[in-house]
Write a protein that holds these residues in place. Structure first.
Motif: not given
Length: 733
Positions: A505-506, A511-516
């Motif tokens: 989960t972490s 990854a979802l918050l880091l990219g784009g």
């Protein structure tokens, strides 16, 4: 001396009947109802035996409805000394018969007689079937979908029950809903203490960066929104099995509890307090040499220490403030000393002639250390207390550059980031990124991903590996379009999977918050046209924009099978259509319009000199009583799925060999098998991507003409993914 005598007595009836009824009757079936009559005397007996069928509620005789004469009497003759004879009656089960009937068999011969009766359920030959159409529309796209089974329906015996369309405008929120799992994990091990700190720090950062998020969570809590229900609990009316009939009740309760804590998680005051408590405990757990044991009192664990050091580096990389840098620095120093000891041991083996420096001597854990170490080049707060030996660092950097092709996907991602940051081998990151891009697979619905072989080690975990690829292509390749394709795969993975570990989960949320761009800021609702009319967007759920509308049966039309969706947001949107209808079992058509597909075959098992051989059934699917039958179900799925339910109906003239419920393993699938009277149920916790052959055995036990029902398969976590076989009949002679 005393004396004793022995005597024995046998009590038995002179005449005994032993009926062989089926487990149930199904409307429209023909069956040969049999009984055995045994003569326990030493003389020949002549007599008659009768079958009577009664209404199970009123007790009134209904022989005529079942094509039996009122008396249904058959003469018999049976020799003595335990000999027996079989008697049978042809029975036709009528449509519209009572739900329960009572059968009664009585045999008489002179003054001798015996009888038996019991209740028998009668099931309808019509079934509620659910055909589904999963829909996924990328950001900025318009797309038209067709549920062919509805659009092309011409059946005269089919009757509509309902048509339900649901859509989620912004599924990115489902990933954020997983955060409370990290906060709520019950164990007080070092890893979970850190994860609690990680979760609270991440939540604080998200809330400060995007204040509207907290308002959405507060709205969910205030309204008691379905957003806080487990995916296993949602849409019960659209699923093939009720949740309480499955082994996954506790999983649903656990996930629902986690989601209901989400507004609490994003309370700023609470977050500050929780973070302080967690970091204080972590400092107390950290040993004098910087290492962490799994639980208090244990030895330092390199894996746990690396996990904590890397997690703190990730928080800094996301821009989270007030990080416990002292913990990270001490933990990373501990990991360095372990690497240096390994290098010195290698030098000793080389000096003794037992190893060569130029051979492969770098492990996955050393790569993880080098990766975490590389964050010090990006964030000066990570300057270490202990100095680094140049020979150690240079050697392993060189080893990573030389042997990168021998590592798996995860470690190649680490090497790419390491060499991109240290810049000593500028061609290595470029070469690896090119190789990764060439090996990637792309799918219009699923985005971009890699074929992976999951394992038990940290570097073999698919979600963690994919999350690392997001970091690689964001930082090294600087390709935002490719990064969004990778993030799309993560979201689609969450659609059908319950992220069940805190590390998984972490890493995914990181990854979802880091990219784009921030997908959470997409707030517009998708527009959905069902047939030629817009889908009513009544009370959309805050954040996700989830809506659901149920059309009653008198409003369902064939043209409603065509649905057009326009997505104005930047993030993918998804939804589904569910067509529910009643149809005769024999007329149900094979449905395989979703990525989850099944194909059912009934094979006759014959024993030869080479062992068991499977044969296709003859004309009219003919069998004989006593035949062994192998049910063969081929499962095809193009993505991983959790909590999958397979239900295989069977004819009333078939009997399962296995009647005990238990957990089993077959063809790479672990599942729980539960045998019921009408069907066998199989509950698969995790269905990997691929093709699987699933088999089990039945025996033909009754003569007659039977409907064999259908086989249905559905992902209970995402019920829009479903499939079912066609209905067939079996002739047992």
């Amino acid at each position: 001396m005393g004396s004793h005598s022995d005597a024995s007595i046998i009590t038995q009836k002179e005449l005994m009947v032993t009926p062989n009824p089926p487990r149930f009757l199904r409307e429209g079936d023909s069956i040969s109802f049999t009984t055995k009559i045994s003569n326990m005397t030493d003389t020949l007996k002549d007599g008659t035996v009768t079958l009577e069928i009664l209404d199970g509620i009123s007790g009134q005789p209904i022989n005529a409805a079942f094509a039996l004469s009122p008396s249904a009497s058959i003469p018999f003759r049976v020799d003595g000394n335990g000999q027996s004879v079989a008697v049978s009656w042809p029975v036709k089960v009528p449509y519209g018969s009572p739900n329960v009937v009572t059968w009664r068999i009585i045999a008489r011969s002179g003054k001798s007689g015996d009888g038996e009766e019991s209740a028998l359920p009668v099931v309808t030959n019509r079934m509620l079937v659910t055909d589904t159409l999963p829909m996924s529309v990328r950001g900025g796209q318009q797309k038209t979908f067709t549920l062919k089974s509805l659009s092309n329906n011409t059946s005269s015996t089919l009757s509509h029950e309902a048509y339900t369309v649901e859509f989620t405008s912004n599924p990115a929120w489902y990933a954020v809903q997983a955060l409370p799992y990290m906060m709520e994990f019950p164990h007080e091990c070092s890893e979970q203490l850190f994860t609690r700190y990680y979760s609270n720090s991440l939540a604080t950062h998200i809330t400060k960066m995007q204040p509207q998020i907290q308002k959405v969570f507060e709205t969910w809590r205030a309204l008691g929104s379905d957003a806080l229900k487990s995916n296993l609990s949602k849409n019960e009316e659209l699923k093939s099995a009720l949740l309480h009939e499955t082994p996954w009740v506790l999983e649903a309760q656990s996930e629902e509890h986690q989601k209901k804590q989400i507004a609490l998680l994003f309370d700023l005051n609470r977050m500050a307090s929780e973070s302080t408590r967690a970091v204080d405990k972590l400092r107390g757990r950290q040993m004098s040499d910087g290492g962490f044991s799994w639980f208090p009192g244990g030895q330092a664990s390199l894996y746990i220490t690396q996990h904590i050091a890397m997690g703190l580096a990730h928080l800094a990389h996301l821009g989270v403030k007030d990080i416990a840098f002292d913990i990270q620095v001490a933990a990373q120093d501990h990991c360095y000393r372990d690497v240096a000891r390994e290098y010195d041991a290698l030098l000793r083996r080389v000096s003794e002639g037992r190893a060569k420096l130029e051979d492969h001597h770098i492990s996955h854990s050393i790569l993880l250390f080098l990766y975490t170490e590389s964050f010090a080049l990006l964030h000066p707060q990570f300057k270490t207390r202990a100095s680094r030996r140049a020979d150690v660092m240079d050697y392993y950097h060189g080893q990573a550059a030389t042997y990168w092709t021998s590592f798996n996907l995860y470690s190649q991602g680490l090497i790419t980031l390491i060499h991109h940051r240290i810049k000593t081998h500028p061609n290595i990151p470029t070469d690896i990124v090119k190789s990764l891009r060439e090996r990637s697979l792309s799918n219009e619905e699923m985005g971009t991903f890699w074929k992976q072989n999951p394992g038990y080690f940290f570097y073999e975990a698919p979600i963690e590996t994919h999350s690392l690829m997001v970091e690689v292509f964001r930082e090294v390749a600087a390709d935002p379009a490719f990064v969004d394709e990778l993030r799309l795969w993560l979201l689609k993975n969450k659609q059908t999977k319950h992220w069940q570990t805190t590390k998984q989960t972490s890493e995914a949320v990181y990854a979802l918050l880091l990219g784009g761009e921030s997908w959470l800021e997409s707030t517009q609702l998708v527009s959905v046209t069902v047939g030629d009319k817009p889908l009513p967007m009544i009370n959309p759920e805050p954040g996700t924009g989830y809506v659901k509308h149920r059309y009653p049966k008198d409003e369902v039309r064939n043209e409603m099978g065509t649905i057009t969706v326009n997505n104005p947001n930047k993030v993918v949107a998804w939804g589904a259509a569910y067509w529910q209808y009643f149809e005769s079992l024999d007329k149900i058509q094979w449905f395989q319009e979703t990525p989850l597909k099944i194909k059912k075959e009934v094979k006759l098992v014959k024993l030869t000199e080479r062992g068991e051989v499977l044969h296709s059934l003859g004309e009219n699917n003919s069998l004989s009583v006593g035949d062994k039958v192998r049910i063969r179900i081929e499962i095809r799925v193009d993505r991983e799925m959790d909590y999958v339910h397979l239900k295989d109906m069977r004819a009333s003239g078939m009997e399962p060999i296995n009647v005990l419920s238990s957990y089993k393993w077959q063809d790479g699938l672990g599942y729980y098998e539960s045998t019921k009277d009408l069907a066998s149920h199989f509950f698969i916790d995790h269905l990997p991507k691929g093709t699987f052959v699933f088999e089990y055995t039945l025996v033909a036990s009754q003569k007659g003409d039977f409907s064999n029902g259908i086989t249905t398969m559905q992902c209970m976590y995402a019920p829009e993914f479903t499939s079912h076989s066609e209905g067939i009949r079996l002739q047992i002679a």
